[in-house]
Every structure is written in structure tokens, then in C-alpha cells.
Design an enzyme around this catalytic site. Structure first.
Site, mmCIF file in Angstrom:
data_model
loop_
_atom_site.group_PDB
_atom_site.id
_atom_site.type_symbol
_atom_site.label_atom_id
_atom_site.label_comp_id
_atom_site.label_asym_id
_atom_site.label_seq_id
_atom_site.Cartn_x
_atom_site.Cartn_y
_atom_site.Cartn_z
ATOM 1 C CE LYS A 65 102.587 -53.334 34.778
ATOM 2 N NZ LYS A 65 102.377 -53.824 36.153
ATOM 3 C CB SER A 81 96.734 -51.105 38.353
ATOM 4 O OG SER A 81 96.872 -50.534 39.641
ATOM 5 C CG ASP A 82 103.384 -51.286 38.393
ATOM 6 O OD1 ASP A 82 103.888 -51.487 39.514
ATOM 7 O OD2 ASP A 82 103.775 -51.858 37.374
ATOM 8 C CD GLN A 83 100.643 -51.859 45.558
ATOM 9 O OE1 GLN A 83 101.187 -52.950 45.619
ATOM 10 N NE2 GLN A 83 99.836 -51.421 46.507
ATOM 11 N N GLY A 118 99.151 -46.689 41.310
ATOM 12 C CA GLY A 118 98.743 -45.936 40.130
ATOM 13 C C GLY A 118 97.798 -46.754 39.276
#
Length: 205
Positions: A65, A81-83, A118
Site C-alpha cells: 500500500k 498499514s494492514d492487519q 503491520g
């Protein structure tokens, strides 16, 4: 206003996420930023990343991203960011329907899962930093009646949450213990991100 115009000058920060929780965290921390949603194919990235565990996958998604958006504005710093959620050695994705959310929450109640957040910072199409933080989440053995009331109260907003819960809302009642950082649960390892923004000079204070 905590938001700056895109391309407002060298050092401008762009959040490559549509998450209201991530936006609120940066706003509350008085970090100036703009928002531009990254158009990456998350399903394809997951399919190509079968060799990664859930924590590493969260980082890869965040990096994708950040890089995608930074290629469009070479003057900016881009935060991606990501989960991901790992439960019983399986990767759990966002529920497509409330009935799926109901089934998953029933399966997780009384048990422990791990939530990984992250983050990555990129500029000029290159990742300059990435990291991940993990929280151990233990759900209480809630009743079906509570689950029904919870799903009715929260509604389809839960479909945007990887675990079908928002800890900042009624979802806090699903848990009996959380071992880790609250900001990580909300979707961003905020302390490491702030430290990196200071290191790179995006934040000068």
C-alpha cells in the site's frame, strides 16, 4: 485541521488507508497528514504470499500500500498499514456477511487469537521502514444472546474489521484479556510509527 493538502511540499505525509481508526489515531496524536486509499489487490497479494506467516503478511500488505501510493507523489512520505488475524494456525480474513461474522465469533469465544498490525513508510516508490506488532487476544465465553445483541448493535460496520470487532466500541465486551498495545488492536503500531516519522524528519518535535 490535522489534514494537509496532497503534495503540499517535501515531507508531506499521506496515510494510504481508508480506516477511520487509523485516521483518528494520527489526528489525536496531532500528526499532519492527508489520506489517499491505495488501490492494491489484497486478495492477489495474499494468494502470492503463502510462504508467509500472518505477521509477515501484515507487513507485506502494508508495504504494498505504501509503495503504490508513493509512486504517485515523489515528494511525499506514505504510511501504509494492514492487519491480519491468526486463529488456530489459520489466517482469518474480514467476514463477507454478518452470518459469517457470527460463526467466526462463536468459534473464537473462550479462546485466544493473535492480531498483527503491520506498518510501512515509503518514499519515491521505495520502502524505507516497516515493522509489525502483535497482540494476544482472549475472548470470554459470551452467550449466544449477547452475540445476537452485539451483532444487532454494531451491524455491517463489523464487516470492515478483520476480527469482526472494534475494541473502541461494544466489541470490548467480547474479551476477558488483551495482552499487548491498545493502538495495535486499533490497527496501527503507533509508537514505532511515530518514532520512525521523527527519525526521517517528517515530525520534527
Amino acid at each position: 485541521m490535522s489534514e494537509i493538502a496532497l503534495g503540499a511540499g517535501p515531507g508531506a505525509l499521506i496515510l494510504a488507508s481508508k480506516s477511520a481508526a487509523r485516521r483518528a489515531m494520527l489526528e489525536n496524536a496531532c500528526v499532519p497528514f492527508a489520506v489517499r486509499v491505495a488501490g492494491v489487490d489484497e486478495a492477489a497479494i495474499k494468494a502470492e504470499s503463502g510462504d508467509l506467516d500472518a505477521a509477515a503478511l501484515a507487513v507485506r500488505l502494508a508495504e504494498a500500500k505504501a509503495v503504490a501510493v508513493s509512486r504517485d507523489d515523489e515528494t511525499a512520505w506514505v504510511l501504509g498499514s494492514d492487519q491480519t488475524l491468526a486463529f488456530e494456525n489459520r489466517l482469518i480474513s474480514k467476514a463477507p456477511t454478518l452470518e459469517t461474522a457470527r460463526e467466526r465469533l462463536r468459534a473464537m469465544r473462550g479462546k485466544t487469537h493473535h492480531l498483527h498490525s503491520g506498518a510501512a513508510l515509503a518514499t519515491k516508490g521505495q520502502v524505507v521502514w516497516s515493522g509489525v506488532d502483535t497482540v494476544r487476544m482472549r475472548m470470554r465465553d459470551f452467550s449466544d444472546a449477547f452475540l445476537d445483541a452485539y451483532l444487532e448493535a454494531e451491524g455491517e460496520a463489523l464487516l470492515a474489521c478483520v476480527g469482526s470487532y472494534r475494541l473502541e466500541g461494544m466489541g470490548s465486551q467480547l474479551f476477558e484479556a488483551v495482552d499487548g498495545d491498545y493502538f495495535t488492536v486499533l490497527g496501527l503500531p503507533l509508537w514505532p510509527v511515530l518514532a520512525e516519522l521523527r527519525r526521517t524528519g517528517v515530525l520534527t518535535a
